[in-house]
Design a protein around this motif. Sequence first.
Motif, PDB file in Angstrom:
ATOM      1  N   GLN A  79      -2.055 -18.447  35.407  1.00 40.71           N
ATOM      2  CA  GLN A  79      -1.653 -18.175  36.790  1.00 40.71           C
ATOM      3  C   GLN A  79      -0.859 -16.876  36.874  1.00 40.71           C
ATOM      4  N   ALA A  80      -0.023 -16.633  35.851  1.00 40.11           N
ATOM      5  CA  ALA A  80       0.802 -15.413  35.836  1.00 40.11           C
ATOM      6  C   ALA A  80      -0.097 -14.184  35.812  1.00 40.11           C
ATOM      7  N   ILE A  81      -1.066 -14.169  34.885  1.00 36.34           N
ATOM      8  CA  ILE A  81      -1.949 -12.995  34.767  1.00 36.34           C
ATOM      9  C   ILE A  81      -2.785 -12.839  36.038  1.00 36.34           C
ATOM     10  N   LEU A  82      -3.235 -13.968  36.599  1.00 31.70           N
ATOM     11  CA  LEU A  82      -4.034 -13.919  37.842  1.00 31.70           C
ATOM     12  C   LEU A  82      -3.248 -13.216  38.950  1.00 31.70           C
ATOM     13  N   ASN A  83      -1.975 -13.588  39.108  1.00 32.61           N
ATOM     14  CA  ASN A  83      -1.170 -12.992  40.171  1.00 32.61           C
ATOM     15  C   ASN A  83      -0.781 -11.553  39.883  1.00 32.61           C
TER      16      ASN A  83
ATOM     17  N   GLY B 211       3.776 -14.092  40.077  1.00 34.66           N
ATOM     18  CA  GLY B 211       3.363 -14.014  38.668  1.00 34.66           C
ATOM     19  C   GLY B 211       4.550 -14.237  37.742  1.00 34.66           C
ATOM     20  N   ASN B 212       5.693 -13.643  38.094  1.00 35.21           N
ATOM     21  CA  ASN B 212       6.910 -13.812  37.293  1.00 35.21           C
ATOM     22  C   ASN B 212       7.301 -15.287  37.215  1.00 35.21           C
ATOM     23  N   CYS B 213       7.230 -15.973  38.358  1.00 39.75           N
ATOM     24  CA  CYS B 213       7.604 -17.402  38.390  1.00 39.75           C
ATOM     25  C   CYS B 213       6.702 -18.184  37.446  1.00 39.75           C
ATOM     26  N   TYR B 214       5.378 -17.918  37.515  1.00 41.73           N
ATOM     27  CA  TYR B 214       4.437 -18.646  36.654  1.00 41.73           C
ATOM     28  C   TYR B 214       4.674 -18.330  35.181  1.00 41.73           C
ATOM     29  N   LEU B 215       5.005 -17.076  34.910  1.00 38.30           N
ATOM     30  CA  LEU B 215       5.241 -16.703  33.510  1.00 38.30           C
ATOM     31  C   LEU B 215       6.480 -17.425  32.973  1.00 38.30           C
ATOM     32  N   LYS B 216       7.483 -17.557  33.834  1.00 37.76           N
ATOM     33  CA  LYS B 216       8.702 -18.274  33.430  1.00 37.76           C
ATOM     34  C   LYS B 216       8.392 -19.756  33.202  1.00 37.76           C
ATOM     35  N   MET B 217       7.384 -20.263  33.937  1.00 37.53           N
ATOM     36  CA  MET B 217       6.999 -21.669  33.758  1.00 37.53           C
ATOM     37  C   MET B 217       5.957 -21.817  32.639  1.00 37.53           C
TER      38      MET B 217
ATOM     39  N   ILE C 116      10.692 -10.783  30.507  1.00 39.54           N
ATOM     40  CA  ILE C 116       9.990 -10.010  31.530  1.00 39.54           C
ATOM     41  C   ILE C 116      11.009  -9.399  32.480  1.00 39.54           C
ATOM     42  N   LEU C 117      10.569  -8.375  33.219  1.00 41.35           N
ATOM     43  CA  LEU C 117      11.462  -7.774  34.210  1.00 41.35           C
ATOM     44  C   LEU C 117      11.507  -8.676  35.434  1.00 41.35           C
ATOM     45  N   SER C 118      12.649  -8.652  36.117  1.00 43.46           N
ATOM     46  CA  SER C 118      12.895  -9.627  37.188  1.00 43.46           C
ATOM     47  C   SER C 118      12.064  -9.363  38.443  1.00 43.46           C
ATOM     48  N   VAL C 119      12.206 -10.259  39.423  1.00 43.52           N
ATOM     49  CA  VAL C 119      11.423 -10.167  40.656  1.00 43.52           C
ATOM     50  C   VAL C 119      11.840  -8.962  41.506  1.00 43.52           C
TER      51      VAL C 119
END
Lengths: 588, 256
Positions: B83-87, B72-78, A425-428
């Motif tokens: 949760q990722a899609i929700l955010n 969302g990125n954090c949740y996707l990484k986890m 994914i692309l970063s924050v």
Amino acid sequence: MMLLSKFKATILLCILLFPLTARAEDVSMRLKVDKTKLQLGDTLQLQLTVKGTQSAPHPKIPKTNAFNLQYLGQSSQYQIINGASSSSVVFTYTVFPLKEGTFEIGPVNVIHKGRKITANPVTIQVLPANAKVQKPQEIILRTLVSTTTPYYNQQILFTLQFARRADVTNARLEMPSFDDFWVEDLEEQREANRVIDGHTYLVTEVRKALFPNKTGTIIIDPAAIQCEVFLPENRRQSRDPFSSFFRGFRRRTKRKHLQSQPIKLQVKPLPEKGKPANFYPLVGNIELTSGLSKRKLEAGDSTTLTITVSGNANIRDAGLVEPEEIPEFKIYDDKPQVEIIPQESGVLGKKIFKKALVPLNAGSPKIPVYEIPYFNPETKRYEIAQTSPLALTVRASAEKEKLHALGSSSGAVPKKAIKMLGKDILSVYTHPNALENEQFSSAESTTYSLLFILSPGIFIGLLSSRKRSQLYQKNIAVRRRKLALKSAHQKIQKISATGDTNEAYAQTAKIIKEYLGDKLTLPGGALTPQEIETKLHAAGVSRETIDQLNDLMRECEFCQFASSQGQKDCSQIIQQSKELLTKLEKHF
Amino acid sequence: MKAVKKIIGIQILFILLLFVPKAHAQAETQDLNSLFLTANQNYQNGRYQEAAAAYATILKSRENGYLYFNLGNCYLKMTRIGQAILNYRRAQKFIPRFADLSMNLEYAQQETKDKIESKGYSQLLQTVFFWYYRLNKRELIISFLVINFLFFLLASIKIYTQTDAVNWLLIVVGIIYILSAGSTGAKLYQDKFTQSGVVTEDEVEVRSGNNLQSVVLFKLHAGTELTVQEVDTSWLKITLPDGKIGWAQKKGIGII
């Protein structure tokens, strides 16, 4: 003429008889029993059906010391349906078992027109005389799987059988939920006569191919059915002939609810040993075939390479292992197509990959071998299916030859599609504007609401002002009436500013007269007190107000030339005239 | 005409008010800034849980699309797809044109287990009414207000001067005004009365009624998007894009 019609009749007869004679040679024989399990002392019925002929010799069933046979008779049948004819002879026997054990009846052989026809044997089991033979049940619901110890993603054939000996209506079937499986349906349902526990049932089957998507123990929940079973008729109940006629309309039913047994599967994980890198869990027996739409072409033309992955596996997500760079070609991938073909043993999956190949140069380039690794549950090993190598003959294109002849070359580097090397994914987002509050504040909402109503509000104001001015322009009388009070007030205000009492007396009467003139659409200055009174009375002004007006007018005329002693203060006159105007305004 | 000039002046003043930057307490901004920087650092160093906690803390006082995107990125990484899609969906309400968001959302959606066939006309709607999907609520409202101002300005001019140019312009702006009013109204209605949700737990059972004794109709898995029709104490009545309906427990579903 007679000869011609005879000839036609012969031809017609030949045409009609042709299918009969053609099929006469297609003779087969079959043995059938009404039950395969019985007690010693019980009997069973054996039927030998010879299909395709009515002139078969009486077949001889080989005798053994395990049973006796009694011939009951024969029946024959001949049918023509849609021009296709069929004939059969059925020989019926009663079988008396002589001892316990499992025996075979048959095979039965018959020589028909010099050809040997064989009926396969049937196996029957004879139990001791006092042994409990499972009684035939009205309805049975059971589920079966082809294996209870499959590998992860290996195909399992799940069969649900709804068997019945009684008539059934309003059946409602609840299938188990196959949450831990990828499911492929084989067909809607099928129906056939089958022998279950030694008894013949009419069986409806629903089959599904299941691919477990987790390892360990998986329980397939029971299937359930709710139905109404027709109760057997009690024939001794009535001898009334009409009762049998109406019997069909009022047959009694019994509600039944059945559940199959749950099935426990032990799903084995795929072995780690020998697992190829980037292995997609393709489990089954896989074949890979390839073909080209054309093998001879010019450089720059395209040919389609079709690669088909087929096998008894879950191939929907299967992908090919692409060969290394192929500099001789430009390759354009098409979207793969998937076909799921129902078969007796499960489903056969086919995934067809199509690639358009464009050879860049003349020559005989070889199309590289494509591979797909899979796990074969039969050999319990990882195997690799490969396409066979294919070769092309590529001629130089006419266009290119022309360019060579001219000695021109673009010298451009051949372009390639960008190849994705990784997936992430692309970063924050790190810019501080991420901290701006984007929520709606109440001030913002109020501003938006005000702005929303402001524009149309102003527009309506302008429009009504414009309409009013247009109306006043058109109709002076209306203008005078509408603006009378405003004009009178303005004039009174001017007198008030001077503070001169004499001037106030002089002007007040005039202002009131002008006001009344505007309201009554008359020249104000010319109005006599008598006229004023009459008009005001007609306008519905109260007697008291008219009297007040007359008093004020008289006072003004009298005091404007009188000495200052009898005069009121300027502000009093103004106040009095304002009050009077307000009272009068209410009546117009 | 003097009056018209005055009116235009007032309206322009109001429009300028829209762009006045919002004032924030200086000290609070300072704290949030350092928390934001720490969260970014944690994300870069692979400490996704800590980063998610920090972004969630900031979101309690500042609602911003980019913060939802980062969360969302954090949740996707986890690998918490739901949760990722929700955010990401929450972020889309604020920053619908942010390309990174579309890409990451697509990535997350590929990881979901449930395949639901939608009615199929949503793509067409998105193309025809592109502004509805490409602008957020605030942008739609401001655009509408500007068009509203232009429309009534032209209508006011028309009161005084009846030229062909003004008439034609009024027709064109009028059509845009109707479209804009419809879109803004629809957006506000959707925002107020329609609730969408995402399955946040690994598996959620959808039943025929709002109690545990009801029959399980089907199961949904993390990341599946749905519409909430009705809200009970601890149950939600949900609809899927393919028309399936049922009751699911609130705890397994996040409201966008």
